[in-house]
Design an enzyme around this catalytic site. Structure first.
Site, PDB file in Angstrom:
ATOM      1  N   HIS A 277     141.488  -0.665  97.026  1.00 37.24           N
ATOM      2  CA  HIS A 277     141.488   1.126  96.401  1.00 37.24           C
ATOM      3  C   HIS A 277     140.241   1.489  95.788  1.00 37.24           C
ATOM      4  CE1 HIS A 277     145.124   1.549  92.920  1.00 37.24           C
ATOM      5  NE2 HIS A 277     143.895   2.379  92.732  1.00 37.24           N
TER       6      HIS A 277
ATOM      7  N   ASP B  49     154.075   4.105  97.517  1.00 32.04           N
ATOM      8  CA  ASP B  49     152.883   4.153  97.072  1.00 32.04           C
ATOM      9  C   ASP B  49     152.889   3.585  95.944  1.00 32.04           C
ATOM     10  OD1 ASP B  49     150.018   4.833  97.868  1.00 32.04           O
ATOM     11  OD2 ASP B  49     149.630   4.838  96.109  1.00 32.04           O
TER      12      ASP B  49
ATOM     13  N   LYS C 240     147.787  -1.906  97.491  1.00 34.61           N
ATOM     14  CA  LYS C 240     146.619  -1.611  98.063  1.00 34.61           C
ATOM     15  C   LYS C 240     145.504  -2.773  96.780  1.00 34.61           C
ATOM     16  CE  LYS C 240     146.866   2.969  96.778  1.00 34.61           C
ATOM     17  NZ  LYS C 240     148.251   3.342  95.933  1.00 34.61           N
TER      18      LYS C 240
ATOM     19  N   TYR D 200     148.768  -1.088  89.439  1.00 36.44           N
ATOM     20  CA  TYR D 200     149.855  -0.213  88.422  1.00 36.44           C
ATOM     21  C   TYR D 200     150.591  -1.013  88.283  1.00 36.44           C
ATOM     22  CZ  TYR D 200     148.658   3.095  91.613  1.00 36.44           C
ATOM     23  OH  TYR D 200     147.857   4.826  92.559  1.00 36.44           O
TER      24      TYR D 200
HETATM   25  P1  NDP Z   1     150.450  13.778  90.706  1.00 32.28           P
HETATM   26  O1  NDP Z   1     149.216  14.728  91.242  1.00 32.28           O
HETATM   27  O2  NDP Z   1     151.120  13.319  91.130  1.00 32.28           O
HETATM   28  O3  NDP Z   1     150.660  14.229  89.296  1.00 32.28           O
HETATM   29  C1  NDP Z   1     151.945  13.555  88.792  1.00 32.28           C
HETATM   30  C2  NDP Z   1     152.157  14.110  87.737  1.00 32.28           C
HETATM   31  O4  NDP Z   1     152.802  15.140  87.587  1.00 32.28           O
HETATM   32  C3  NDP Z   1     152.915  13.408  86.650  1.00 32.28           C
HETATM   33  O5  NDP Z   1     152.886  13.295  84.692  1.00 32.28           O
HETATM   34  C4  NDP Z   1     154.922  14.128  86.761  1.00 32.28           C
HETATM   35  O6  NDP Z   1     155.666  13.766  85.536  1.00 32.28           O
HETATM   36  C5  NDP Z   1     154.124  15.673  87.083  1.00 32.28           C
HETATM   37  N1  NDP Z   1     154.872  16.302  87.981  1.00 32.28           N
HETATM   38  C6  NDP Z   1     155.774  15.643  89.340  1.00 32.28           C
HETATM   39  N2  NDP Z   1     156.010  16.265  89.606  1.00 32.28           N
HETATM   40  C7  NDP Z   1     156.074  17.464  89.217  1.00 32.28           C
HETATM   41  C8  NDP Z   1     157.182  18.981  89.819  1.00 32.28           C
HETATM   42  N3  NDP Z   1     157.762  18.938  90.536  1.00 32.28           N
HETATM   43  N4  NDP Z   1     156.490  19.698  88.542  1.00 32.28           N
HETATM   44  C9  NDP Z   1     155.813  19.675  87.768  1.00 32.28           C
HETATM   45  N5  NDP Z   1     155.132  18.321  86.982  1.00 32.28           N
HETATM   46  C10 NDP Z   1     155.665  17.117  87.954  1.00 32.28           C
HETATM   47  O7  NDP Z   1     149.608  12.620  89.728  1.00 32.28           O
HETATM   48  P2  NDP Z   1     149.254  10.518  89.884  1.00 32.28           P
HETATM   49  O8  NDP Z   1     147.719  11.383  89.601  1.00 32.28           O
HETATM   50  O9  NDP Z   1     150.519  10.573  90.092  1.00 32.28           O
HETATM   51  O10 NDP Z   1     148.839  10.624  92.168  1.00 32.28           O
HETATM   52  C11 NDP Z   1     149.669  10.001  93.337  1.00 32.28           C
HETATM   53  C12 NDP Z   1     150.085   9.294  93.616  1.00 32.28           C
HETATM   54  O11 NDP Z   1     148.945   9.630  93.785  1.00 32.28           O
HETATM   55  C13 NDP Z   1     149.762   8.108  91.997  1.00 32.28           C
HETATM   56  O12 NDP Z   1     151.080   7.970  91.589  1.00 32.28           O
HETATM   57  C14 NDP Z   1     149.534   6.951  92.868  1.00 32.28           C
HETATM   58  O13 NDP Z   1     150.344   6.259  94.106  1.00 32.28           O
HETATM   59  C15 NDP Z   1     148.698   7.942  93.661  1.00 32.28           C
HETATM   60  N6  NDP Z   1     146.828   7.275  93.246  1.00 32.28           N
HETATM   61  C16 NDP Z   1     146.554   6.606  94.181  1.00 32.28           C
HETATM   62  C17 NDP Z   1     144.873   6.380  93.388  1.00 32.28           C
HETATM   63  C18 NDP Z   1     144.121   5.936  94.449  1.00 32.28           C
HETATM   64  O14 NDP Z   1     142.670   6.115  93.423  1.00 32.28           O
HETATM   65  N7  NDP Z   1     143.848   5.738  95.378  1.00 32.28           N
HETATM   66  C19 NDP Z   1     144.615   7.195  92.434  1.00 32.28           C
HETATM   67  C20 NDP Z   1     145.702   8.051  91.757  1.00 32.28           C
HETATM   68  C21 NDP Z   1     147.080   8.330  92.472  1.00 32.28           C
HETATM   69  P3  NDP Z   1     157.061  12.988  85.984  1.00 32.28           P
HETATM   70  O15 NDP Z   1     156.674  11.962  86.442  1.00 32.28           O
HETATM   71  O16 NDP Z   1     157.491  13.229  84.517  1.00 32.28           O
HETATM   72  O17 NDP Z   1     157.481  13.938  86.805  1.00 32.28           O
END
Ligand code: NDP
Length: 276
Positions: A112, A49, A79, A54
């Site tokens: 988006h 995704d 998006k 991004y």
């Molecule tokens: P998430 O809830 O997926 O959390 C991501 C964070 O958690 C990062 O800091 C990551 O760090 C950490 N993390 C990942 N796995 C673990 C784990 N197993 N244990 C502890 N910490 C962990 O947040 P996002 O906001 O990134 O949401 C996911 C995806 O959704 C986005 O990447 C994007 O593709 C989408 N999105 C869409 C939006 C929209 O408006 N349509 C808005 C926001 C997000 P690290 O990378 O260091 O592991």
């Protein structure tokens, strides 16, 4: 119930979309995002995704190519960003995304955010892209019930997906029911609430009970609610951890306990009050 990392939901047009995908928001363009995509595909993820916003579509495309996994086995979402909404500008934005990704077609193209006065024109452009065969499914993101009703009223193609903020602090029950009743697949963004829920006492307790990590408990809860989930990580260990959710089942009682954590708390903007 999904039992394997490549298991899919079937969208309202018959297209298959994996229940689990890799999110790449804030994965830096270049080696970081390329590495994350390759690591995910190697682990067995078959869905990525991204978004124009991004600024890492080139890296996503590179990661896909370098992985050696055949293109047709991977489900790619991108998006259209808010500033590019409108009919012609969306067609142009799509072409830019497609070029950056280096792909012939996109699997899922989303609006988006529901930009007032713009999103219906944008939807017409998505319908055109769909009918012309450039994209296998079209959908929306951050749409509330009233936005969906507005689109459904006179659309030619129904949205296949609504990607929204969704985690145990924000369970979006009414929206989920509305989507289910209208054949729209709900997809969770920030499924881990960016880490903010992982030390909640209920989750810590379930972590011990199931011998799974907090993230795995929450992601399994998504699957059992039939919500597509796209946790983000750029860390190979956590990418693997987040995919190891197909070998256990939360009991109905524990699902209810997780549902009970809801406090309608958003970590991102409110789709009815955003100004970007
Ligand atoms: P998430 O809830 O997926 O959390 C991501 C964070 O958690 C990062 O800091 C990551 O760090 C950490 N993390 C990942 N796995 C673990 C784990 N197993 N244990 C502890 N910490 C962990 O947040 P996002 O906001 O990134 O949401 C996911 C995806 O959704 C986005 O990447 C994007 O593709 C989408 N999105 C869409 C939006 C929209 O408006 N349509 C808005 C926001 C997000 P690290 O990378 O260091 O592991």
């Amino acid at each position: 119930m999904p039992e394997h990392i490549s298991d899919c939901t079937i969208l309202n047009n018959g297209v298959k979309m994996p229940w689990l995908g890799l999110g790449v928001y804030k994965a830096r363009e270049g080696d970081e995002v390329v590495g994350a995509v390759k690591s995910a595909l190697e682990t067995g993820y078959r869905s990525i995704d991204t978004a124009a916003f991004y600024e890492n579509e080139r890296g996503v495309g590179r990661g896909i190519k370098e992985s050696g996994v055949p293109r047709e086995e991977i489900f790619v979402t991108t998006k259209v960003w808010n500033s590019q909404q409108g009919y012609e500008s969306t067609l142009q934005a799509f072409e830019e995304s497609r070029r950056k990704l280096g792909l012939e077609y996109i699997d899922l193209y989303l609006i988006h955010w529901p930009v007032k006065g713009k999103y219906k024109e944008t939807w017409k452009a998505l319908e055109k892209l769909y009918k012309d065969g450039w994209v296998r499914a079209i959908g929306v993101s951050n749409f509330q019930i009233h936005h969906l009703q507005d689109v459904l009223e006179d659309c030619e193609v129904k949205p296949a997906v609504n990607q929204v903020e969704y985690h145990p602090y924000l369970t979006q029950k009414e929206l989920h029911t509305f989507c289910r009743e209208n054949g729209i697949q709900l997809e969770a963004w920030s499924p881990l609430a960016r880490g903010q829920i992982l030390d909640h006492p209920t989750i810590v307790e379930l972590e011990r009970k199931y011998n799974k990590t907090p993230a795995q408990i929450v992601l399994r809860w998504d699957l059992q609610h039939e919500v597509v989930t796209i946790p983000k990580s750029v860390n190979p260990q956590r990418i693997k951890e987040n995919a190891d959710i197909f070998d256990f089942q939360l009991s109905a009682e524990d699902m209810e306990r997780l549902d009970g954590m809801n406090i309608n708390r958003r970590i991102g903007p409110d789709p009815d009050h955003f100004d970007f």
